[in-house]
Design an enzyme around this catalytic site. Sequence first.
Site, mmCIF file in Angstrom:
data_model
loop_
_atom_site.group_PDB
_atom_site.id
_atom_site.type_symbol
_atom_site.label_atom_id
_atom_site.label_comp_id
_atom_site.label_asym_id
_atom_site.label_seq_id
_atom_site.Cartn_x
_atom_site.Cartn_y
_atom_site.Cartn_z
ATOM 1 N N ILE A 24 0.850 -1.184 0.000
ATOM 2 C CA ILE A 24 0.000 0.000 0.000
ATOM 3 C C ILE A 24 0.889 1.238 0.000
ATOM 4 O O ILE A 24 1.606 1.508 0.964
ATOM 5 C CB ILE A 24 -0.942 0.006 1.212
ATOM 6 C CG1 ILE A 24 -1.784 -1.274 1.237
ATOM 7 C CG2 ILE A 24 -1.832 1.243 1.186
ATOM 8 C CD1 ILE A 24 -2.652 -1.478 0.012
ATOM 9 N N THR B 38 -5.099 7.454 1.109
ATOM 10 C CA THR B 38 -5.908 7.446 -0.108
ATOM 11 C C THR B 38 -6.445 6.049 -0.404
ATOM 12 O O THR B 38 -7.546 5.907 -0.950
ATOM 13 C CB THR B 38 -5.097 7.963 -1.303
ATOM 14 O OG1 THR B 38 -3.887 7.194 -1.436
ATOM 15 C CG2 THR B 38 -4.722 9.423 -1.124
ATOM 16 N N GLU C 39 -10.861 -1.170 -7.479
ATOM 17 C CA GLU C 39 -12.004 -2.025 -7.788
ATOM 18 C C GLU C 39 -12.414 -2.921 -6.621
ATOM 19 O O GLU C 39 -13.596 -3.162 -6.390
ATOM 20 C CB GLU C 39 -11.682 -2.927 -8.994
ATOM 21 C CG GLU C 39 -10.878 -2.273 -10.098
ATOM 22 C CD GLU C 39 -11.659 -1.300 -10.947
ATOM 23 O OE1 GLU C 39 -12.893 -1.318 -10.864
ATOM 24 O OE2 GLU C 39 -11.035 -0.525 -11.683
#
Length: 748
Positions: A636, A641, A712
């Site tokens: 990550i 964000t 997604e």
Amino acid sequence: MTAQPGLPFGAPAARVDARAKVTGAARYAAEHPAEGLLYGVVVPSPIARGRIRSIDSRAARAVPGVVEVLTHENRPPMARFDLLHKDMDAPGGSPFRPLHDAQIHSDAQPVALVVAVSFEAARHAARLVEVHCTAERPRSDMQRLAIEARKPSRLKFGYQVPPKVRGEPEDAWDEAPVKIEARYRSPAEFHNPIEMHASTAIWEGEGQLTIYDKTQGAQNSRAYLARVLKLRKRDVRVLCPFVGGAFGAGLRPGYQLVLASMAALKLRRAVRVVLTRQQMFSFGHRPETLQTLKLACDTEGRLRSVVHEAVSETSRKEDYVENIVSWTGLLYNTPNLRLAHRVVELDRFTPTDMRAPGAAQGVYALESAMDELAQAVGLDPLALRLRNYAETEPGSGKPFSSKALRECYARGAQRFGWSRREPEPRSMRDGRTLIGWGMATGVWEATQIHGAARAVLRVDGTLEVGSATTDIGTGTGTVMSQIAAATLGLPLAKVDFSLGDSRLPMAPVQGGSFTVASIGTAVQAACLKIAAKLLLMARAQGDTPLRQPRLKDVEFVNGLVRLRADPSRSISLRELMQRAGAAEIEGKSLALPNLMKQRKYARATHSAVFAEVRVDEDLGLVHVTRVVSTVAAGRIVNPRTATSQIEGGVVWGIGMALHEEGLVDHRLGRVMNHNLAEYHLAANADVGEIEVIFVDERDEVVNPLGVKGVGEIGIVGVAAAVGNAIFHATGRRVHSLPITLDKVLGLD
């Protein structure tokens, strides 16, 4: 060379464009000024299928300020052949071209463009245009026409043809002691980003255009437009420095882009076209699906047979297909498997990608069916999934490049308190309020696409980096700046990342959760080339503290390059460049996926979603009070964000489960609730507490950065988890989305 603690890579940095956005300094596609700007308003077709007999624009032309009314009869030249204007995300077939001819293919199709000196004049005049048509009865009822479904013959890029049948799924299902069969429906959903489709096309003379466009791919829009209007690529520049949300709606060039550009070319003026909120319902949508699942297991819950069949909609002009059933072959072990996907041609605009296309619908059906099977065999839903956990890719036997799904289950269940769940439906309540707990698995592909970047380090310590990629609100500019800053050991404030310009280095459309994996890798590689040049400078000088350094032996920290074994031996980048007399150093990179390495592995992002609902026993009202989403998505880059991305996906998943549905009058072939008053979206009152947990994965098979993408995966599995929780609360299984109060009460 590795990033060190304290550097921006992996830190929850604030968005670099945050101030510009909250102060209004950020300009979107419809906000860029231009001298002599004209305004275009689209005239929609009054029918969904048929042919235009005539268009009477006399009253419109009489309105003061109206400059032109463009129709198929007076538009500029357009390419004749379909293959000349394919875009990067086009499905197979013959794409729609606005104002191409007199044929009407779908409701609200643009049939004219009124251009005036003011938006008000253009809007008024557009209402005066009379369009006379010969109408035909439209095909829009997919449930009724599903019997006519066929295999897709013109495949969209990225579509995975279902694999060959494994074993004897039908016989195994017949013979199994425990089995379920269920049919699920998901309706058409419509993109409703804050920024509507808009294009400002500026005539630069000699057939040259500068266009500010609402798009997820500046170079894709440029290539498409050049082909459609028979222009040279070098004469078209597309910019999208800021995009107010897209979620797939901007992957394909919108028809307003062609209309604004045609008007600018014909009138030799700047022209702006912005679609109305109602017109946003006339360009692409998540396709309606009908899915049938047949699952069978032994008495201990081990899967013996899985059959997953899907039917989805497409237009008559194109074969739009999504990977709806392929996920079923990835998640669970079974010796017998059959997957099938067919399409039905409708008189509607071609569907387009919407967040987690295919997976959002396919995993909803699969995970709902798994919950039904758990109930039938008498197992906890999580226990059933663990019992059929796939350590390697089912079918191929390939190892996963990384798969921390077990830890997602464990950490999510622990945080949610899953062990306290009462197994029987309707067994948890608070007075007249029923409480339900449901869960589901999520999966999405982990992909890298080829992309390029350019970086320039200046002697003052600033770093300029650029790529033609976009930022649709995900924080791409921030993450790319972090990667660049970490690679060369610079403060984040010293990095300026340029994007959203078709003249910048090549980038694919932003979608599929592959942007950071693709462009981030290119950014890192470009910066590493600068690092290598810096070390060459150090070697050439000979009297630096580093003494013939190699890239693997050094680290870049706080504007210094230093030996990892002896940090006291260092030199600042500024001093190194000054000694060499270099005002700037450039690095360019085209990053390509390592296909030889990747094809040996299965690559995917995984998640576990746990949801709590409270259902009013008398009224059937459902409130999602808690969601815990645990995600394994590689490294990550920015937890701040990334968390926001997952939270947004969860909110949308709640909307998918309870609210969103395009309602069509099949006599007209028209979406009737084409506005934000009647097309229901999840609002603040509909969303309870959301907690996001990231499970750390180290995976350098997917790409050198080890990232997998989070755009997604956040929505995948959420609708199923909510639906499963509603069943646990009420004992009523609803197979059709959205799950509205009439369905909860059994009144549908």
